[in-house]
Design an enzyme around this catalytic site. Structure first.
Site, PDB file in Angstrom:
ATOM      1  N   ASP A 179      73.065  25.013  42.129  1.00  0.00           N
ATOM      2  CA  ASP A 179      72.127  25.942  42.262  1.00  0.00           C
ATOM      3  C   ASP A 179      70.597  25.529  42.109  1.00  0.00           C
ATOM      4  OD1 ASP A 179      71.356  28.430  42.041  1.00  0.00           O
ATOM      5  OD2 ASP A 179      71.572  28.758  39.816  1.00  0.00           O
ATOM      6  N   HIS A 180      69.879  25.955  42.846  1.00  0.00           N
ATOM      7  CA  HIS A 180      68.450  25.366  43.103  1.00  0.00           C
ATOM      8  C   HIS A 180      68.254  23.874  43.047  1.00  0.00           C
ATOM      9  CE1 HIS A 180      66.602  29.447  42.431  1.00  0.00           C
ATOM     10  NE2 HIS A 180      67.580  29.700  41.702  1.00  0.00           N
ATOM     11  N   GLY A 210      66.056  35.829  35.087  1.00  0.00           N
ATOM     12  CA  GLY A 210      65.849  36.257  33.746  1.00  0.00           C
ATOM     13  C   GLY A 210      66.042  37.604  33.122  1.00  0.00           C
ATOM     14  N   GLY A 230      68.409  36.202  41.201  1.00  0.00           N
ATOM     15  CA  GLY A 230      67.773  37.132  40.066  1.00  0.00           C
ATOM     16  C   GLY A 230      68.562  38.464  40.192  1.00  0.00           C
ATOM     17  N   ILE A 290      74.450  35.857  39.368  1.00  0.00           N
ATOM     18  CA  ILE A 290      74.256  36.670  38.024  1.00  0.00           C
ATOM     19  C   ILE A 290      74.500  35.584  36.925  1.00  0.00           C
ATOM     20  CG2 ILE A 290      75.511  38.141  36.595  1.00  0.00           C
ATOM     21  CD1 ILE A 290      76.399  39.617  39.072  1.00  0.00           C
ATOM     22  N   SER A 301      71.884  35.635  33.687  1.00  0.00           N
ATOM     23  CA  SER A 301      71.485  36.407  32.614  1.00  0.00           C
ATOM     24  C   SER A 301      72.366  37.414  31.878  1.00  0.00           C
ATOM     25  CB  SER A 301      70.228  37.012  32.897  1.00  0.00           C
ATOM     26  OG  SER A 301      69.304  36.129  33.293  1.00  0.00           O
TER      27      SER A 301
HETATM   28  P1  13P Z   1      69.648  36.115  36.754  1.00  0.00           P
HETATM   29  O1  13P Z   1      68.692  35.429  35.833  1.00  0.00           O
HETATM   30  O2  13P Z   1      69.216  37.542  37.260  1.00  0.00           O
HETATM   31  O3  13P Z   1      71.082  36.209  36.191  1.00  0.00           O
HETATM   32  O4  13P Z   1      69.782  35.305  38.427  1.00  0.00           O
HETATM   33  C1  13P Z   1      70.590  34.188  38.236  1.00  0.00           C
HETATM   34  C2  13P Z   1      70.113  33.323  39.357  1.00  0.00           C
HETATM   35  O5  13P Z   1      69.646  33.781  40.415  1.00  0.00           O
HETATM   36  C3  13P Z   1      70.772  31.968  39.421  1.00  0.00           C
HETATM   37  O6  13P Z   1      70.362  31.022  40.438  1.00  0.00           O
HETATM   38  O1  G3H Z   2      68.414  29.742  38.760  1.00  0.00           O
HETATM   39  C1  G3H Z   2      68.473  30.549  37.548  1.00  0.00           C
HETATM   40  C2  G3H Z   2      69.511  30.025  36.489  1.00  0.00           C
HETATM   41  O2  G3H Z   2      69.731  31.092  35.780  1.00  0.00           O
HETATM   42  C3  G3H Z   2      68.797  29.047  35.729  1.00  0.00           C
HETATM   43  O3  G3H Z   2      69.301  28.638  34.810  1.00  0.00           O
HETATM   44  O4  G3H Z   2      68.285  27.703  32.634  1.00  0.00           O
HETATM   45  O5  G3H Z   2      70.401  27.074  33.263  1.00  0.00           O
HETATM   46  O6  G3H Z   2      68.415  26.457  34.527  1.00  0.00           O
HETATM   47  P1  G3H Z   2      69.024  27.421  33.844  1.00  0.00           P
HETATM   48 ZN    ZN Z   3      68.385  31.548  41.213  1.00  0.00          ZN
END
Ligand code: 13P
Ligand code: G3H
Ligand code: ZN
Length: 333
Positions: free
Chosen positions: A94-95, A191, A235, A278, A280
């Site tokens: 992720d990212h 978040g 998000g 998902i 958060s």
């Molecule tokens: P949320 O913070 O909305 O759960 O998004 C998570 C996310 O995009 C992880 O890459």
């Molecule tokens: O990209 C969004 C994730 O919720 C980031 O989570 O705090 O584990 O890097 P992290």
């Molecule tokens: Zn993300």
């Protein structure tokens, strides 16, 4: 070099094609600990839903990338033990923010990576994304890229305000990079505080914040430009108010936390949006359950007695998302 295929994982290609054609979305759940992973696998196995396990920068710092990768391998076996004969599990970065990081994940058995160069100028985003695609595709690893900037904090990339994806750029971007899916910005953000109170209205009955709608017009324009191309929404937590209430009633403090309404995600899932991220919501489910145990049983000190209920609550949440929001249940029989 370990191929993800040897450890029973799959990439996203076929999964996304089916999801786009079938009008549903695949859940992409972040994980950084055992209870979360158990809950994700139990929920996916019970509902026979394809699933994407994602590893963020925070998760790598917290739990170690190698350990998480081996946990995912264990998860495939665990899914089979639970009676899911042909689990469809993706292990996704992720990212990812550099070529080297993406390469290290490809080399250690991830089946999918995201290169998030969305904060770079357009041409640099294209160049870095293409470099990752060229490497990953040699090993049949799929690549997610991003165009547009989400509001809030994207890991360490901080954006003061969101810049919706520009539909006029998507054909050029997808063609020149060769990416397999595209994360877009249409008003979601990471978040538990996705909108400032001044961006929302308030429900007069409950006093709760009502967020502005997502930019579905932008999504539809993108779909028209790239028919059938897999689109990703980051998000996308809904910030369930039941959890916020439990947290606040048990010593927590989450004023005005607000997410994306589930009806809007359901609508998005019917379009070319085929991956919904998902994280958060799972954090909120876990925190609510743990706070409740701590408050109600102050003498409890066995972590299994509070992490167990947290795991159960996360599993309930994941099943709800799969069945009632994304519609991916039964798609990996
Ligand atoms: P949320 O913070 O909305 O759960 O998004 C998570 C996310 O995009 C992880 O890459
Ligand atoms: O990209 C969004 C994730 O919720 C980031 O989570 O705090 O584990 O890097 P992290
Ligand atoms: Zn993300």
């Amino acid at each position: 070099m370990v191929s993800y295929k040897e450890i029973g994982l799959v990439n996203t290609r076929e999964m996304f094609a089916k999801a786009v054609a079938g009008g549903y979305a695949i859940p992409a759940f972040n994980f950084n600990n055992m209870e979360q992973l158990q809950a994700i696998i139990q929920a996916s196995a019970e509902t026979k839903s394809p699933v994407i396990l994602q590893v963020s920068k925070g998760a790598r710092n917290y739990a170690n990338q190698t350990l998480l990768r081996y946990m995912a391998e264990g998860a495939v076996q665990y899914a089979k033990e639970l009676g899911w004969e042909h689990p469809q599990i993706v292990l996704h970065l992720d990212h990812g923010d550099s070529f080297e990081l993406c390469k290290s994940c490809v080399d250690m058995g991830f089946s999918s990576v995201m290169i998030d160069a969305s904060s770079l100028p357009y041409e640099e985003n294209i160049a870095l994304t293409k470099q990752v695609v060229d490497y990953a595709h040699k090993y049949d690893v799929t690549v997610e890229a991003e165009l547009g900037v989400l509001a809030g904090v994207e890991d360490e990339v901080s954006a003061e305000e969101s810049h919706y994806t520009r539909p006029e750029e998507v054909i050029d971007f997808a063609t020149r990079t060769g990416c397999d899916s595209l994360a877009i910005s249409i008003g979601t953000s990471h978040g538990a505080y996705k909108f400032k109170p001044e961006q929302c209205t308030r429900d007069p009955k409950t006093g709760r914040l009502v967020p502005p709608p997502l930019a579905f017009d932008v999504l539809h324009e993108i779909e028209k430009k790239l028919p059938g191309f897999p689109i990703v929404l980051h998000g996308s937590s809904s910030v369930p108010q039941e959890y916020v209430d439990i947290i606040n009633a048990n010593g927590g403090k989450l004023p005005d936390a607000v997410g994306i309404p589930e009806e809007q995600l359901r609508e998005a899932a019917k379009s070319a949006v085929c991956k919904i991220n998902i994280d958060s919501d799972s954090r909120l489910a876990m925190t609510a359950a743990v706070r409740k145990v701590f408050n109600e049983k102050p003498g409890e000190f066995d972590p299994r007695k509070y992490l167990g209920p947290a795991r159960d609550e996360m599993k309930k949440l994941y099943i709800h998302k799969i069945v009632n929001v994304l519609g991916s249940n039964g798609k990996a029989e």
